[in-house]
Design an enzyme around this catalytic site. Structure first.
Site, PDB file in Angstrom:
ATOM      1  N   LYS A 181      33.539  30.460 -55.601  1.00  0.00           N
ATOM      2  CA  LYS A 181      34.580  30.258 -54.583  1.00  0.00           C
ATOM      3  C   LYS A 181      35.845  29.769 -55.275  1.00  0.00           C
ATOM      4  O   LYS A 181      35.838  28.724 -55.929  1.00  0.00           O
ATOM      5  CB  LYS A 181      34.102  29.228 -53.554  1.00  0.00           C
ATOM      6  CG  LYS A 181      35.177  28.756 -52.576  1.00  0.00           C
ATOM      7  CD  LYS A 181      34.656  27.593 -51.719  1.00  0.00           C
ATOM      8  CE  LYS A 181      35.781  26.947 -50.927  1.00  0.00           C
ATOM      9  NZ  LYS A 181      35.328  25.768 -50.155  1.00  0.00           N
ATOM     10  N   ASP A 200      43.440  24.677 -50.019  1.00  0.00           N
ATOM     11  CA  ASP A 200      42.856  24.789 -48.687  1.00  0.00           C
ATOM     12  C   ASP A 200      43.392  23.686 -47.780  1.00  0.00           C
ATOM     13  O   ASP A 200      42.996  22.533 -47.898  1.00  0.00           O
ATOM     14  CB  ASP A 200      41.325  24.691 -48.788  1.00  0.00           C
ATOM     15  CG  ASP A 200      40.652  24.685 -47.426  1.00  0.00           C
ATOM     16  OD1 ASP A 200      41.272  25.184 -46.467  1.00  0.00           O
ATOM     17  OD2 ASP A 200      39.512  24.195 -47.338  1.00  0.00           O
ATOM     18  N   LYS A 240      43.393  20.456 -41.609  1.00  0.00           N
ATOM     19  CA  LYS A 240      42.808  19.201 -42.078  1.00  0.00           C
ATOM     20  C   LYS A 240      43.758  18.039 -41.793  1.00  0.00           C
ATOM     21  O   LYS A 240      44.981  18.223 -41.820  1.00  0.00           O
ATOM     22  CB  LYS A 240      42.573  19.254 -43.596  1.00  0.00           C
ATOM     23  CG  LYS A 240      41.534  20.236 -44.090  1.00  0.00           C
ATOM     24  CD  LYS A 240      41.466  20.190 -45.612  1.00  0.00           C
ATOM     25  CE  LYS A 240      40.546  21.266 -46.177  1.00  0.00           C
ATOM     26  NZ  LYS A 240      39.131  20.988 -45.904  1.00  0.00           N
ATOM     27  N   ASP A 265      39.402  22.917 -54.642  1.00  0.00           N
ATOM     28  CA  ASP A 265      38.539  23.853 -53.921  1.00  0.00           C
ATOM     29  C   ASP A 265      38.313  25.146 -54.703  1.00  0.00           C
ATOM     30  O   ASP A 265      37.564  26.012 -54.261  1.00  0.00           O
ATOM     31  CB  ASP A 265      39.121  24.150 -52.535  1.00  0.00           C
ATOM     32  CG  ASP A 265      38.049  24.265 -51.469  1.00  0.00           C
ATOM     33  OD1 ASP A 265      36.904  23.863 -51.736  1.00  0.00           O
ATOM     34  OD2 ASP A 265      38.351  24.759 -50.371  1.00  0.00           O
ATOM     35  N   ASP A 304      38.573  26.194 -41.087  1.00  0.00           N
ATOM     36  CA  ASP A 304      38.347  25.364 -42.274  1.00  0.00           C
ATOM     37  C   ASP A 304      36.960  25.591 -42.866  1.00  0.00           C
ATOM     38  O   ASP A 304      36.610  24.980 -43.870  1.00  0.00           O
ATOM     39  CB  ASP A 304      38.552  23.882 -41.931  1.00  0.00           C
ATOM     40  CG  ASP A 304      38.749  23.025 -43.173  1.00  0.00           C
ATOM     41  OD1 ASP A 304      39.141  23.585 -44.224  1.00  0.00           O
ATOM     42  OD2 ASP A 304      38.508  21.811 -43.113  1.00  0.00           O
ATOM     43  N   GLU A 308      36.141  28.280 -44.418  1.00  0.00           N
ATOM     44  CA  GLU A 308      36.656  29.531 -44.978  1.00  0.00           C
ATOM     45  C   GLU A 308      35.980  29.950 -46.270  1.00  0.00           C
ATOM     46  O   GLU A 308      35.883  31.143 -46.568  1.00  0.00           O
ATOM     47  CB  GLU A 308      38.169  29.416 -45.202  1.00  0.00           C
ATOM     48  CG  GLU A 308      38.613  28.785 -46.509  1.00  0.00           C
ATOM     49  CD  GLU A 308      38.128  27.349 -46.721  1.00  0.00           C
ATOM     50  OE1 GLU A 308      37.837  26.999 -47.883  1.00  0.00           O
ATOM     51  OE2 GLU A 308      38.025  26.583 -45.753  1.00  0.00           O
ATOM     52  N   ARG A 338      32.939  29.983 -47.166  1.00  0.00           N
ATOM     53  CA  ARG A 338      31.750  30.805 -46.909  1.00  0.00           C
ATOM     54  C   ARG A 338      32.117  32.238 -46.527  1.00  0.00           C
ATOM     55  O   ARG A 338      31.346  33.165 -46.774  1.00  0.00           O
ATOM     56  CB  ARG A 338      30.881  30.145 -45.834  1.00  0.00           C
ATOM     57  CG  ARG A 338      31.512  30.032 -44.474  1.00  0.00           C
ATOM     58  CD  ARG A 338      30.812  29.003 -43.582  1.00  0.00           C
ATOM     59  NE  ARG A 338      31.055  27.636 -44.051  1.00  0.00           N
ATOM     60  CZ  ARG A 338      30.515  26.552 -43.497  1.00  0.00           C
ATOM     61  NH1 ARG A 338      29.707  26.688 -42.455  1.00  0.00           N
ATOM     62  NH2 ARG A 338      30.782  25.351 -43.965  1.00  0.00           N
TER      63      ARG A 338
END
Length: 496
Positions: free
Chosen positions: A258, A263, A270, A281, A340, A342, A344
């Site tokens: 990933k 993010d 967030k 991230d 959020d 995202e 996955r």
């Protein structure tokens, strides 16, 4: 860069400006301890570091007879020495009995050298007044601190050379990951991430394919594309595919990462405090780049594919929305209830792409869930999957490498929590509990039946980025996953 020089001499005869002596298991009676009375006067009990200025000896404690504590203490020693004025230091060879096995000597040397090498790291790219360390060289006298058991049968010099090669490769690979994860989002975009991968590919003679949004559209990687929609005009996505192909390959392995270069949560925004550190991230994708560097330089006998989904998750007029339904590359529909969740979505399409390569093993790495950090703490990664033997192998080999790992079990009750009334699957659980596992179960929806027992999911959300020094890691990025997966691949190939 700290140079480690091996010398076939005794510790006493080795020449350096300072001596480094480890106090293992509070053993103050060893011949290398020169001023026991001084240590007693200052009530030094064999923990932390103590400098005998007169004799120019740095004492560093190793609390227990444990190879992992030796690695950590070696790192502490260099962190201490880099604040002093010594250009060189000498040290002997230490062995810890806790992990005494057929390759005990080699593992102890790897731990010692890696700890020493990692001690100098600090992300100071944006510090105008950098303080360069005076310390440049460690002289390793090839003399054992204590008698080595019969399990240390290999020659000391041969083991030391092999361990030094490992430490140099692993340090370089970890620092590639650390630098990339630590890079701020104004610089560390998907395009920048691809450029770092290209440098690694060029140096190691790897194949590399960098694909843009047009390729993603052709491959119907709509879940990946959706996450990037708000950033498309400024920071478009990149699918990065690195390939290492040795002449002899016992296995084909796909490593998927990933790569969320930033993010903010998307429209499910967030809180401000939670956005800080979200440059990290991209930890999973960065780990995959570091792994390709390590595995190629170590010359492992496996064909390794590194697949990174690099994108931002931002807000804007074009941003994907809660209530959207996405059709993934695998053909499954996804109900979006939280933008959020995202990572996955990106991984779902990247895992589908990886399965098209027909690998023998698939391992994905992601800073996927805060729930994993809540459950395991910030120092431990989670292992998920269906194949108990594969999970156990990753756990045991990873733990031996010095990383902390724990298995989290899938179950049918948690699987029900990601069901959707209007799509094949929902991108968020209907419960606040078990979030690390439900995220893994979401990814499981995109793993074909023939790959269920070949796939592992590693959630590195905790250790990938920690805002303090710990173990052999400085403030910030750690390179989580690299040591563990390297050890896993090596053990996997032994069984091939």
């Amino acid at each position: 860069m700290l140079k480690i020089k091996l010398e076939k001499t005794t510790f006493e005869n080795a020449k350096a400006e300072c001596s480094l002596v480890f106090i293992t298991n509070k053993d103050f009676d060893h011949v290398w301890v020169k001023n026991k009375k001084l240590l007693e006067t200052f009530k030094y009990e064999g923990e932390g570091a103590f400098l005998d200025q007169e004799n120019k000896i740095l004492y560093v404690g190793v609390k227990e007879d444990d190879v992992h504590l030796l690695r950590e203490s070696a790192c502490l020693a260099v962190r201490t020495l880099k604040k002093l004025a010594f250009k060189s230091v000498k040290v002997g060879v230490y062995t810890c009995d806790t992990h005494a096995k057929d390759n005990a000597l080699l593992e102890n040397l790897k731990a010692l050298f890696l700890g020493l090498k990692l001690g100098l790291y600090e992300y100071d790219t944006f510090k105008p007044n950098k303080k360069e360390s005076v310390l440049k060289e460690v002289i390793v006298a090839l003399e054992l601190h204590k008698h080595c058991e019969k399990t240390c049968a290999n020659s000391l010099e041969k083991s030391a050379k092999e361990a030094l090669k490992y430490a140099e490769i692993m340090t370089e690979s970890l620092n590639i990951v650390r630098d990339l994860v630590n890079t701020p989002p104004m610089i560390g975009t998907p395009v920048y991430m691809a450029e770092v991968a290209q440098k690694v590919a060029k140096e190691n003679h790897l194949e590399i394919h960098v694909h843009d949004e047009k390729f993603l559209e052709e491959k119907k990687m709509n879940a990946f594309l959706a996450v990037n929609k708000a950033s498309l005009a400024v920071n478009p996505p990149r699918l990065i595919h690195l390939v290492y192909k040795p002449k002899k390959a016992k296995k084909k392995i796909a490593l998927v990462g990933k790569g969320l270069t930033y993010d903010c949560g998307g429209l499910s925004l967030k809180p401000a405090d939670y956005m800080v550190t979200m440059k990290a991230d991209k930890g999973g994708g960065s780990a995959v780049i570091g792994l390709l560097n390590a595995l190629a330089k170590l010359g492992v006998e496996a064909e390794v594919h590194g697949i990174i989904g690099a994108t931002e998750n931002m807000i804007g007029p074009a941003a994907y929305k809660p209530d959207d339904i996405l059709i993934s590359k695998e053909g499954k529909s996804i109900e979006v209830r939280n933008t959020d969740a995202e990572g996955r979505l990106v991984l779902a399409d990247c895992l589908s792409y990886a399965q098209d390569l027909s690998p023998d093993v698939i391992v994905d790495f992601a800073t996927l869930t805060g729930a994993c950090v809540v459950g395991l703490g910030e120092f431990t990664s989670a292992i998920m999957g269906h194949n108990e033997e594969l999970k156990n192998l990753f756990e045991t080999s990873g733990l031996e490498s010095g990383e902390l790992l724990a298995k989290l079990p899938f179950n049918r009750h948690l699987k029900k929590l990601i069901e959707s009334k209007i799509a094949d699957v929902c991108n968020i659980s209907s419960s606040r509990y078990g979030g690390a596992i439900t995220a893994g179960l979401f990814l499981n929806e995109f793993i074909r039946d023939e790959f269920k027992d070949k796939w592992l999911h590693i959630d590195i959300a905790g250790p990938a980025y920690v805002e303090k020094e710990w173990d052999v890691n400085s403030f910030g990025a750690s390179g989580a996953g690299v040591r563990a997966c390297t050890a896993f691949v090596e053990e996997l190939l032994k069984k091939a």
